[in-house]
Design an enzyme around this catalytic site. Structure first.
Site, PDB file in Angstrom:
ATOM      1  N   HIS A  75       0.762  -1.312   0.272  1.00  0.00           N
ATOM      2  CA  HIS A  75      -0.130  -0.052  -0.077  1.00  0.00           C
ATOM      3  C   HIS A  75       0.836   1.371  -0.008  1.00  0.00           C
ATOM      4  CE1 HIS A  75       0.379   0.876   4.542  1.00  0.00           C
ATOM      5  NE2 HIS A  75       0.390  -0.556   4.516  1.00  0.00           N
ATOM      6  N   ASP A  77       0.132   4.483   1.043  1.00  0.00           N
ATOM      7  CA  ASP A  77      -0.129   5.404   2.106  1.00  0.00           C
ATOM      8  C   ASP A  77       0.835   4.979   3.274  1.00  0.00           C
ATOM      9  OD1 ASP A  77      -1.804   3.223   2.313  1.00  0.00           O
ATOM     10  OD2 ASP A  77      -2.976   4.395   4.155  1.00  0.00           O
ATOM     11  N   ASP A 114       6.521   1.060   6.541  1.00  0.00           N
ATOM     12  CA  ASP A 114       5.230   0.278   6.483  1.00  0.00           C
ATOM     13  C   ASP A 114       4.553   1.350   5.602  1.00  0.00           C
ATOM     14  OD1 ASP A 114       2.611  -0.861   6.861  1.00  0.00           O
ATOM     15  OD2 ASP A 114       2.308  -0.025   9.138  1.00  0.00           O
ATOM     16  N   GLU A 144      -4.825   2.111   3.166  1.00  0.00           N
ATOM     17  CA  GLU A 144      -4.833   0.917   3.888  1.00  0.00           C
ATOM     18  C   GLU A 144      -4.921   1.356   5.293  1.00  0.00           C
ATOM     19  OE1 GLU A 144      -3.096  -2.203   6.311  1.00  0.00           O
ATOM     20  OE2 GLU A 144      -2.341  -0.230   6.078  1.00  0.00           O
ATOM     21  N   GLU A 145      -4.251   2.510   5.874  1.00  0.00           N
ATOM     22  CA  GLU A 145      -4.298   2.719   7.205  1.00  0.00           C
ATOM     23  C   GLU A 145      -5.408   3.043   8.009  1.00  0.00           C
ATOM     24  OE1 GLU A 145      -1.740   1.396   8.509  1.00  0.00           O
ATOM     25  OE2 GLU A 145      -0.031   1.663   7.718  1.00  0.00           O
ATOM     26  N   ASP A 168       3.704  -6.758   3.470  1.00  0.00           N
ATOM     27  CA  ASP A 168       3.286  -5.803   4.367  1.00  0.00           C
ATOM     28  C   ASP A 168       3.316  -6.646   5.849  1.00  0.00           C
ATOM     29  OD1 ASP A 168       2.505  -3.549   5.611  1.00  0.00           O
ATOM     30  OD2 ASP A 168       0.351  -3.809   5.484  1.00  0.00           O
ATOM     31  N   HIS A 455       3.804   2.932  13.036  1.00  0.00           N
ATOM     32  CA  HIS A 455       2.730   3.754  13.493  1.00  0.00           C
ATOM     33  C   HIS A 455       3.229   4.766  14.724  1.00  0.00           C
ATOM     34  CE1 HIS A 455      -0.754   1.030  11.829  1.00  0.00           C
ATOM     35  NE2 HIS A 455       0.208   1.158  10.933  1.00  0.00           N
TER      36      HIS A 455
END
Length: 483
Positions: A75, A77, A114, A144-145, A168, A455
């Site tokens: 992904h 983003d 990520d 995705e997030e 991922d 994150h």
């Protein structure tokens, strides 16, 4: 030395280019444009589907035309988190990478490994003239997030491959074969404001918590900044006449909140005693979480002139519900050791314009357990006077330990690195769960280099694992099954 000089250079150069592109979730316009331009420059068939996913198609190398088609998926983003002192603007500024021994991290922000490194691996395969492979499709999804929107929007029939390699995962020695499902919860309180009289205004700041990924790190039992702040203030509001003006905590549904700020009022003449009681409760929290959050810090400082505050009953119910609602592991898996089965992250609290909104993310490998937890959350907030709604639900990706693909990849890993892989499922949410419903014939596996603390501003990637992942990916493609 910069990351462009790390090996394998093709992968790190592609990742470097991605760090130059603003790509927070919901703001993927520039990175999407970059991927399209990059594909055309490398003479790769590249296009955007009807919703915003980028798809690249690469024909088989001569002699490999009879292999099963493989989709390499990641992904575009990233999670935009930063420390309080950082002036970084995720919509305009490139990520400033830092090499720290065997690790790459960022300067006060999330790194975007990520899933930038997964996308970089796929791009490197697509541009390579040396990697042997059957038909390849590269799928780069968006958003995705914050909701897996790109994966949810992917239409059946667009992709022709037989095997999905999701890039991922976050440990290069792990082979992920399943993941948890998710559900977003929103509790909304409505309130009126009351004019302050004879009150002094203060601002409580809770900072320095570890935070982290609400799926991968929830089992570490780190402190939740929203709960720490609520716990500090609840007794003062309930028994000592304090009032709440504004509550701001967390920023992303899938990140454990590591900061919170609360503006509050106390009756004049009682400041010393009330502030002392609040500091005492904060000290208790600091002691409770001294192992998981050793850098927890808090500050109470004088704020501006006292203005309006949230009506007392609603503010008190908010604090009580924040403390009553769980935000941790609910149950560990009984069938796979060390795997979290069900959890909840009470991620975001916002006040303003007569509304208080509390966002939580529920996860479970079992749909029934997720539904039971949702009911529990609804009961807690409804009893506190909030209106509760749910959205974005998706089922988990059910593991198939007997898949021949697992044995193939495990054997390849043994030949390349002298040992097999740890075959497991993850409590994180992977797009495989959603896309597999649209393409039920796919065999699916998730792999990737080692990324720690995604994150959060502590996010970092293990440099040697990137080279191992690249060599592993090339071997997988060269040994892809015949149709």
């Amino acid at each position: 030395m910069t990351i462009k000089e790390l090996k394998p250079t093709v992968v790190w150069n592609n990742f470097y280019q991605l760090t130059r592109q603003p790509r927070p979730s919901k703001h993927e316009e520039k990175v999407r444009e970059f991927l399209l331009k990059w594909g055309k420059e490398h003479k790769i068939d590249t296009k955007v589907d009807d919703t915003g996913n980028v798809i690249m198609r690469v024909p088989a190398t001569p002699g490999f035309e009879n292999r099963k088609g493989i989709i390499l998926q990641g992904h575009m983003d990233m999670v935009p988190q930063k420390i309080a002192s950082s002036g970084h603007n995720f919509l305009t500024d490139p990520i400033e990478t830092v090499i720290d021994g065997d690790w790459v991290t960022a300067n006060g922000t999330t790194l975007g490994a990520d899933n930038g490194l997964g996308v970089a691996l796929a791009m490197s395969v697509a541009e390579s003239k040396d990697v042997k492979h059957g038909p390849i499709e590269v799928l780069v999804t968006y958003d995705e997030e914050t909701g897996m929107t790109g994966a949810s929007s992917l239409k059946p029939g667009i992709l022709k491959g037989d095997i999905l390699l999701n890039l991922d995962s976050e440990d290069d020695e792990e082979l992920c074969i399943g993941c948890a499902g998710g559900l977003d919860a929103e509790a909304v309180f409505k309130y009126k404001t009351v004019r302050a009289k004879g009150m002094s205004a203060y601002l409580l700041s809770v900072k320095g918590l570890q935070g982290g990924h609400s799926g991968m790190d929830i089992s570490l039992y780190r402190a939740n900044a929203n709960k720490v702040a609520a716990n500090a203030l609840v007794a003062a509001v309930e028994k000592k006449g304090a009032e709440i003006v504004k509550f701001t905590g967390g920023s992303l549904r899938n990140a454990i909140p590591f900061e919170a700020e609360v503006e509050f009022l106390v009756p004049k003449g009682k400041e010393k005693g009330i502030l002392a009681s609040i500091r005492k409760r904060l000290a208790v929290s600091k002691d409770i979480y001294k192992e998981s959050d050793p850098n927890m810090e808090f500050k109470i400082e004088k704020a501006g002139p006292a203005g309006n505050f949230i009506e007392h009953a609603v503010a008190l119910n908010l604090l009580k519900s924040l403390l009553a609602c769980p935000s941790n592991v609910i149950r560990m898996s009984q069938s796979m050791e060390g795997l979290t089965e069900t959890s909840i992250n009470m991620a975001i609290v916002r006040t303003g314009r007569g509304r208080i909104v509390v966002h939580s993310l529920l996860r479970s490998a079992i749909d029934e357990a997720k539904a039971e937890l949702a009911e529990r959350v609804r009961f807690i907030f409804e009893m506190a006077g909030a209106k509760v709604s749910f959205s974005g639900g998706y089922s988990g990706w059910k593991p198939n330990p007997e898949s021949p693909l697992i044995a193939l990849l495990n054997n390849i890993h043994k030949e390349k690195f002298g040992k097999g892989m740890n075959v497991l499922a993850t409590h994180g949410g992977l797009e495989c769960a959603i896309m597999g419903a649209a393409y039920p014939h796919w065999e699916m596996i998730s792999i990737g280099p080692t990324v720690k603390y995604p994150h959060s501003p502590d996010e970092r990637c293990h440099i040697p694992s990137v080279e191992r992942s690249w060599e592993f990916l090339k071997a997988i493609l060269e040994n892809a099954p015949v149709r």
